[in-house]
Scaffold this motif. Structure first.
Motif, short mmCIF file in Angstrom:
data_model
loop_
_atom_site.label_atom_id
_atom_site.label_comp_id
_atom_site.label_asym_id
_atom_site.label_seq_id
_atom_site.Cartn_x
_atom_site.Cartn_y
_atom_site.Cartn_z
N TRP A 33 16.23 -34.23 5.91
CA TRP A 33 15.58 -34.22 7.22
C TRP A 33 14.58 -33.07 7.32
O TRP A 33 13.47 -33.24 7.86
CB TRP A 33 16.64 -34.08 8.31
CG TRP A 33 16.09 -34.21 9.70
CD1 TRP A 33 15.89 -35.34 10.41
CD2 TRP A 33 15.62 -33.11 10.53
NE1 TRP A 33 15.35 -35.06 11.64
CE2 TRP A 33 15.18 -33.69 11.75
CE3 TRP A 33 15.55 -31.75 10.37
CZ2 TRP A 33 14.66 -32.94 12.78
CZ3 TRP A 33 15.05 -30.98 11.40
CH2 TRP A 33 14.62 -31.57 12.59
N LEU A 34 14.94 -31.89 6.83
CA LEU A 34 14.03 -30.75 6.89
C LEU A 34 12.81 -30.98 6.01
O LEU A 34 11.69 -30.59 6.38
CB LEU A 34 14.77 -29.48 6.46
CG LEU A 34 15.85 -28.97 7.42
CD1 LEU A 34 16.58 -27.78 6.81
CD2 LEU A 34 15.23 -28.59 8.76
N ARG A 35 13.00 -31.60 4.86
CA ARG A 35 11.85 -31.91 4.00
C ARG A 35 10.90 -32.88 4.68
O ARG A 35 9.67 -32.72 4.61
CB ARG A 35 12.33 -32.51 2.68
CG ARG A 35 12.94 -31.52 1.70
CD ARG A 35 13.49 -32.25 0.48
NE ARG A 35 14.10 -31.35 -0.48
CZ ARG A 35 13.45 -30.75 -1.46
NH1 ARG A 35 12.15 -30.97 -1.62
NH2 ARG A 35 14.08 -29.96 -2.30
N ALA A 36 11.48 -33.91 5.33
CA ALA A 36 10.64 -34.94 5.94
C ALA A 36 9.93 -34.45 7.20
O ALA A 36 8.80 -34.86 7.48
CB ALA A 36 11.49 -36.17 6.27
N ASN A 37 10.56 -33.56 7.97
CA ASN A 37 10.00 -33.16 9.26
C ASN A 37 9.34 -31.79 9.26
O ASN A 37 8.39 -31.57 10.01
CB ASN A 37 11.10 -33.20 10.32
CG ASN A 37 11.61 -34.60 10.58
OD1 ASN A 37 11.05 -35.37 11.37
ND2 ASN A 37 12.71 -34.96 9.92
N LEU A 38 9.86 -30.88 8.47
CA LEU A 38 9.33 -29.51 8.48
C LEU A 38 8.70 -29.09 7.16
O LEU A 38 8.06 -28.03 7.10
CB LEU A 38 10.44 -28.52 8.87
CG LEU A 38 11.11 -28.75 10.22
CD1 LEU A 38 12.20 -27.72 10.45
CD2 LEU A 38 10.09 -28.70 11.35
N GLY A 39 8.90 -29.87 6.13
CA GLY A 39 8.28 -29.57 4.85
C GLY A 39 8.92 -28.46 4.06
O GLY A 39 8.30 -27.92 3.14
N SER A 68 12.87 -26.94 2.28
CA SER A 68 14.20 -27.36 1.85
C SER A 68 15.25 -26.31 2.20
O SER A 68 15.00 -25.10 2.06
CB SER A 68 14.21 -27.60 0.33
OG SER A 68 15.51 -27.85 -0.14
#
Length: 556
Positions: free
Chosen positions: A410-416, A418
């Motif tokens: 989720w963090l990768r997809a929304n905030l870029g 890890s």
């Protein structure tokens, strides 16, 4: 029933689920999650591996586990019951010392005693060397004792470390037996020596069963001692299947087999406690008066009482001190040992704080809202103590790893960016395991403290305008502080000694005193691990002294 009491009960029945009830249910689910996870994992298809495990792993592991449990149970019951009778039925010189010193083996984790005696009793060790010198032999090829790396060695190690569980419960039973039982039996022609077999022992059977069940659950939880001593039990098989063979599903299936043993032991203990009911005189009962011993009889009883202390504590402690001194003289204090000590203290302290908070909230919720399922939730939350650390570690790994992966995605997809293995890498999973396993200690201690506070205290606080929070701050917390302190000390030491869960859930580059000791002992470098073992034993003595003081207070 008064009008005020009736209206209070009516308001309690009409209240919706409160924060106390929600907290109790959440903690119960928190403890049950690992067990439910293991059950789900065990249903996975492992192909032909499970048939291989059933054919070649489980039979030997089950047999070894059964033999180890039976042998340890017989030895622990014999030593614990015999020692409890000697210090309660007889008065002899040195009795005050051995009465509390018999608890000292509780300070020695089984894996420490196993690795200590493995070195001391090895063919090249000091014990066999001294025997060969006395007999005139020059090498192990000419004379050597049977290898301690065997089933009999494991039974001896576990029996002499775990007998205090039986000693504690049985001594408490002997101390509370009324003197009139002994006096009546003597008037019926029973000699003093036969009183033990015909009166004291039958009355103490439930206490023996409770103590033995606790000792055997510790046997099931052990992974270090059995591996040092070369005995493949179910716990060792779970560890090997997961770590060596990288088969989590197979390990979960073996873990489910272990739960059968755990369930049997828990039911055994519950049945024994349920049947612990005896009639008593309405008059104030007197404790059984000890028989005064002098001369050779007193010396013999003192020697018999001292022997378990020598084998279960003094022997390993002397070895650790000598090995630690040699290590310090040779290489000094290792920085790795200092880091392991800091890791151990910090992780154990954090887990202890969490356990004490949750362990207080559960009994307090059951006291505040007894009609909303909180007592059942409190009982469920204590089940983790009956689950071996290896099994808990498997059940915790899957949901924690799934949470880490989901959060990272989720963090990768929304905030870029890890988060990586947030819970596993930070040690939160290890704290989870400590909390789930040792929560029962805090719950039991707080329940005992709260049970001594009459409900009239609560009613008086309510009439003075205090709600649940006010009663917590001004009444219950101050009055249960001694119970919380004792429980916190025991929880801290248990967390510090815990080996299976720490081995399996520790973050990378994280060493505790127990894992450092295990690694050094597995490599055969015993002196390098002696300082860590000595530190664990030294801190473990603190709750033993507390138990001894409470026992002395109970006698007075």
């Amino acid at each position: 029933m008064t009008v005020s009491a009736f209206s209070s009960q009516a308001r309690q029945r009409s209240l919706p689920i409160t924060i106390w009830t929600a907290t109790a249910l959440a903690v119960a689910a928190f403890v049950l999650l690992p067990v439910a996870t293991i059950a789900l994992i065990s249903l996975a298809d492992t192909g032909t591996l499970w048939s291989h495990v059933v054919a070649h792993v489980l039979p030997q592991a089950v047999w070894n586990t059964v033999v180890l449990l039976l042998g340890t149970g017989v030895l622990a019951i014999s030593i614990g019951t015999g020692a409890a009778w000697l210090v309660t039925a007889y008065d002899f010189r040195g009795r005050g010392f051995v009465e509390w010193a018999l608890l000292l083996p509780l300070a020695v984790p089984t894996y420490i005693m196993a690795y200590a005696y493995l070195d001391v009793l090895s063919p090249l060790g000091p014990f066999q060397g001294a025997i060969r010198w006395l007999l005139g032999y020059s090498s192990p090829r000419e004379f050597r004792l049977p290898d301690i790396r065997s089933m009999w060695g494991a039974i001896l190690v576990f029996g002499f470390v775990l007998y205090p569980y039986v000693y504690l419960t049985v001594r408490a039973m002997f101390l509370t037996q009324a003197a009139n039982y002994v006096e009546v039996s003597r008037t019926l022609g029973v000699s003093r020596n036969l009183v033990f077999w015909r009166v004291a022992l039958p009355l103490a059977r439930p206490a023996i069963a409770v103590g033995a069940a606790l000792a055997l659950m510790e046997v099931l939880n052990d992974v270090g001692a059995v591996q040092f001593l070369g005995v493949r039990t179910l716990t060792a098989s779970v560890y090997t299947t997961w770590i060596v063979r990288a088969d989590l599903a197979g390990a979960a299936q073996i873990a489910m087999s272990m739960l059968v043993f755990v369930t049997a032991l828990v039911l055994f203990e519950r049945v024994a406690r349920r049947n612990q009911r005896y009639a008593s005189s309405a008059q104030r009962s007197r404790s059984m008066p000890p028989e005064q011993l002098r001369g050779p009889k007193a010396l013999l009883v003192f020697a018999l009482s001292l022997f378990p202390i020598l084998v279960g504590f003094l022997g390993p402690a002397i070895y650790l001190i000598v090995a630690a001194v040699h290590r310090l003289e040779f290489a000094g204090f290792s920085p790795a040992l200092l880091r392991a000590a800091i890791n151990t203290v910090s992780a154990s302290a954090l887990a202890t704080v969490i356990i004490l908070i949750l362990g207080f909230l559960l009994p307090y919720a059951a006291r505040m809202r007894p009609g909303q399922g909180t007592p059942i939730a409190a009982r469920v939350a204590t089940l983790g103590y009956a689950v071996p650390g290896t099994v808990l570690a498997i059940g915790i790994l899957i949901p924690v790893a799934a949470f880490d992966r989901t959060l990272d995605a989720w963090l990768r997809a929304n905030l870029g960016w890890s988060s990586g293995l947030l819970l596993l890498g930070s040690g939160a999973a290890l704290i989870y395991a400590y909390t789930a396993r040792f929560l029962a200690i805090a719950v039991g201690g707080v329940e005992a403290g709260l049970s001594r506070l009459p409900l009239s205290f609560d009613h008086a606080a309510r009439t003075l305008g205090q709600g649940p929070g006010g009663m917590l701050r001004h009444v219950h917390l101050p009055l249960t502080r001694p119970a919380l302190t004792a429980a916190g000390l025991l929880v801290f030491v248990d967390c510090m000694k815990e080996l299976p869960a720490t081995l399996l859930l520790r973050p990378l580059n994280f060493e505790s005193l127990s894992t450092l000791l295990y690694g050094e002992a597995a490599r055969g470098t015993y002196e390098d691990a002696a300082i860590a073992a000595l530190m664990i034993v030294a801190i473990g003595i603190l709750p033993v002294i507390l138990l001894a003081r409470s026992g002395s207070a109970a006698r007075r």
